[in-house]
Design a protein around this motif. Structure first.
Motif, short mmCIF file in Angstrom:
data_model
loop_
_atom_site.label_atom_id
_atom_site.label_comp_id
_atom_site.label_asym_id
_atom_site.label_seq_id
_atom_site.Cartn_x
_atom_site.Cartn_y
_atom_site.Cartn_z
N ALA A 75 0.74 -1.09 -0.15
CA ALA A 75 -0.09 0.10 0.00
C ALA A 75 0.99 1.23 0.12
CB ALA A 75 -0.96 -0.06 1.25
N LYS A 76 1.94 1.14 0.58
CA LYS A 76 2.98 2.27 0.81
C LYS A 76 3.96 2.18 -0.37
CE LYS A 76 2.41 3.34 5.54
NZ LYS A 76 3.08 3.42 6.88
N ASN A 77 3.92 0.85 -1.25
CA ASN A 77 4.96 0.84 -2.30
C ASN A 77 6.46 0.89 -1.78
OD1 ASN A 77 3.79 0.23 -4.65
ND2 ASN A 77 4.90 2.08 -5.80
N THR A 78 6.62 0.36 -0.59
CA THR A 78 7.74 0.24 0.49
C THR A 78 8.25 -1.21 0.70
OG1 THR A 78 7.12 2.49 0.99
CG2 THR A 78 8.99 1.31 2.18
N VAL A 79 9.36 -1.38 0.58
CA VAL A 79 9.98 -2.58 1.07
C VAL A 79 11.13 -2.19 2.25
CG1 VAL A 79 11.56 -2.72 -0.62
CG2 VAL A 79 10.99 -4.77 0.47
N TYR A 80 11.20 -3.10 3.08
CA TYR A 80 12.21 -2.88 4.36
C TYR A 80 13.32 -3.95 4.53
CZ TYR A 80 8.17 0.11 5.32
OH TYR A 80 7.20 1.26 5.49
N LEU A 81 14.26 -3.65 5.19
CA LEU A 81 15.01 -4.54 5.56
C LEU A 81 15.55 -4.15 6.89
CD1 LEU A 81 17.14 -6.93 4.84
CD2 LEU A 81 18.93 -5.64 4.46
N GLN A 82 15.10 -4.85 8.12
CA GLN A 82 15.67 -4.86 9.35
C GLN A 82 16.67 -5.65 9.62
OE1 GLN A 82 13.98 -2.76 11.88
NE2 GLN A 82 16.00 -3.51 13.01
N MET A 83 17.88 -4.93 10.28
CA MET A 83 19.09 -5.49 10.32
C MET A 83 19.44 -5.40 11.98
SD MET A 83 21.03 -4.14 6.77
CE MET A 83 20.99 -2.46 7.62
N ASN A 84 19.72 -6.66 12.40
CA ASN A 84 20.07 -6.68 13.83
C ASN A 84 21.08 -7.62 13.81
OD1 ASN A 84 17.25 -5.66 14.34
ND2 ASN A 84 16.48 -7.54 14.45
N SER A 85 21.89 -7.34 15.26
CA SER A 85 22.96 -8.26 15.62
C SER A 85 23.96 -7.66 14.48
CB SER A 85 22.87 -9.48 15.83
OG SER A 85 21.74 -9.89 16.82
N LEU A 86 24.01 -6.53 14.08
CA LEU A 86 25.08 -6.25 12.96
C LEU A 86 26.52 -6.66 13.22
CD1 LEU A 86 23.35 -3.08 11.75
CD2 LEU A 86 24.13 -4.89 10.28
N LYS A 87 27.25 -6.87 12.34
CA LYS A 87 28.82 -7.35 12.42
C LYS A 87 29.54 -6.47 11.31
CE LYS A 87 27.39 -12.19 13.11
NZ LYS A 87 27.46 -13.55 12.32
N PRO A 88 30.60 -6.31 11.78
CA PRO A 88 31.57 -5.42 10.61
C PRO A 88 31.69 -5.75 9.38
CG PRO A 88 32.81 -5.71 12.88
CD PRO A 88 31.51 -6.49 12.82
N GLU A 89 31.42 -7.19 9.17
CA GLU A 89 31.55 -7.89 7.65
C GLU A 89 30.12 -7.50 7.00
OE1 GLU A 89 32.05 -9.28 10.47
OE2 GLU A 89 31.39 -11.37 10.51
N ASP A 90 29.03 -6.96 7.65
CA ASP A 90 27.93 -6.69 6.95
C ASP A 90 28.20 -5.14 6.40
OD1 ASP A 90 26.04 -7.57 9.92
OD2 ASP A 90 26.35 -8.67 7.85
N THR A 91 29.22 -4.29 6.64
CA THR A 91 29.58 -3.02 6.09
C THR A 91 29.72 -3.23 4.39
OG1 THR A 91 30.77 -2.38 7.99
CG2 THR A 91 31.30 -1.27 5.81
N ALA A 92 28.93 -2.33 3.98
CA ALA A 92 28.60 -2.43 2.59
C ALA A 92 27.77 -1.46 2.06
CB ALA A 92 28.21 -3.85 2.04
N VAL A 93 27.51 -1.16 0.82
CA VAL A 93 26.67 0.01 0.49
C VAL A 93 25.46 -1.28 -0.19
CG1 VAL A 93 25.81 1.15 -1.72
CG2 VAL A 93 28.11 1.30 -0.91
N TYR A 94 24.35 -0.97 0.34
CA TYR A 94 22.90 -1.71 0.11
C TYR A 94 22.08 -0.99 -0.83
CZ TYR A 94 24.08 -4.45 4.33
OH TYR A 94 25.01 -5.44 5.19
#
Length: 125
Positions: A75-94
Motif C-alpha cells: 500500500a505504501k510501495n515500500t520494502v524494508y530490511l530490518q538488520m539486527n546484531s550487525l557485524k563489521p562484515e555487514d559493512t557495504a553499500v546496500y
C-alpha cells in the motif's frame, strides 16, 4: 519513470540495528519481487534477501539468516530490511532491486530489472 530510493543507512556499532527502507515510484510493487543486495569494497555485489510479490515468500543468504528480516507494505510501495546484531562484515553499500521474477532474486542476479542508488551501511566501533 521507475525510481527506487533507499534510506536508513548509516554508522552503527557492532551488535546494533538499522532499518533500511526502499520506496518505489513508477511501478506497482504488487507485481514485483523485491530484493536487497550489498556490495562491499573490492567485492562483487551479492544478494542478501528477497521477498515475493504477493505471497510474501522470503529468502535470505546464509550469512544474514536469523539477523535480517525483509518485509513489504504494498500500500505504501515500500520494502524494508530490518538488520539486527550487525557485524563489521555487514559493512557495504546496500541496494534494493525489483523484478517480476522471485527466482532471479534468489539467484542474487544483477539482472534484476530496477535498482536503487545504494545506501551506505557501516558497522564499526
Amino acid at each position: 519513470q521507475v525510481q527506487l530510493v533507499e534510506s536508513g543507512g548509516g554508522l552503527v556499532q557492532p551488535g546494533g540495528s538499522l532499518r533500511l527502507s526502499c520506496v518505489a515510484s513508477g511501478l506497482t510493487l504488487d507485481y514485483y519481487a523485491m530484493g536487497w543486495f550489498r556490495q562491499a569494497p573490492g567485492k562483487e555485489r551479492e544478494g542478501v534477501s528477497c521477498i515475493g510479490s504477493r505471497d510474501g515468500n522470503t529468502y535470505y543468504t546464509d550469512s544474514v539468516k536469523g539477523r535480517f528480516t525483509t518485509s513489504r507494505d504494498n500500500a505504501k510501495n515500500t520494502v524494508y530490511l530490518q538488520m539486527n546484531s550487525l557485524k563489521p562484515e555487514d559493512t557495504a553499500v546496500y541496494y534494493c532491486a525489483a523484478d517480476p521474477s522471485f527466482n532471479l532474486c534468489k539467484l542474487g542476479s544483477t539482472r534484476m530489472a530496477y535498482w536503487g542508488q545504494g545506501n551506505q551501511v557501516t558497522v564499526s566501533s
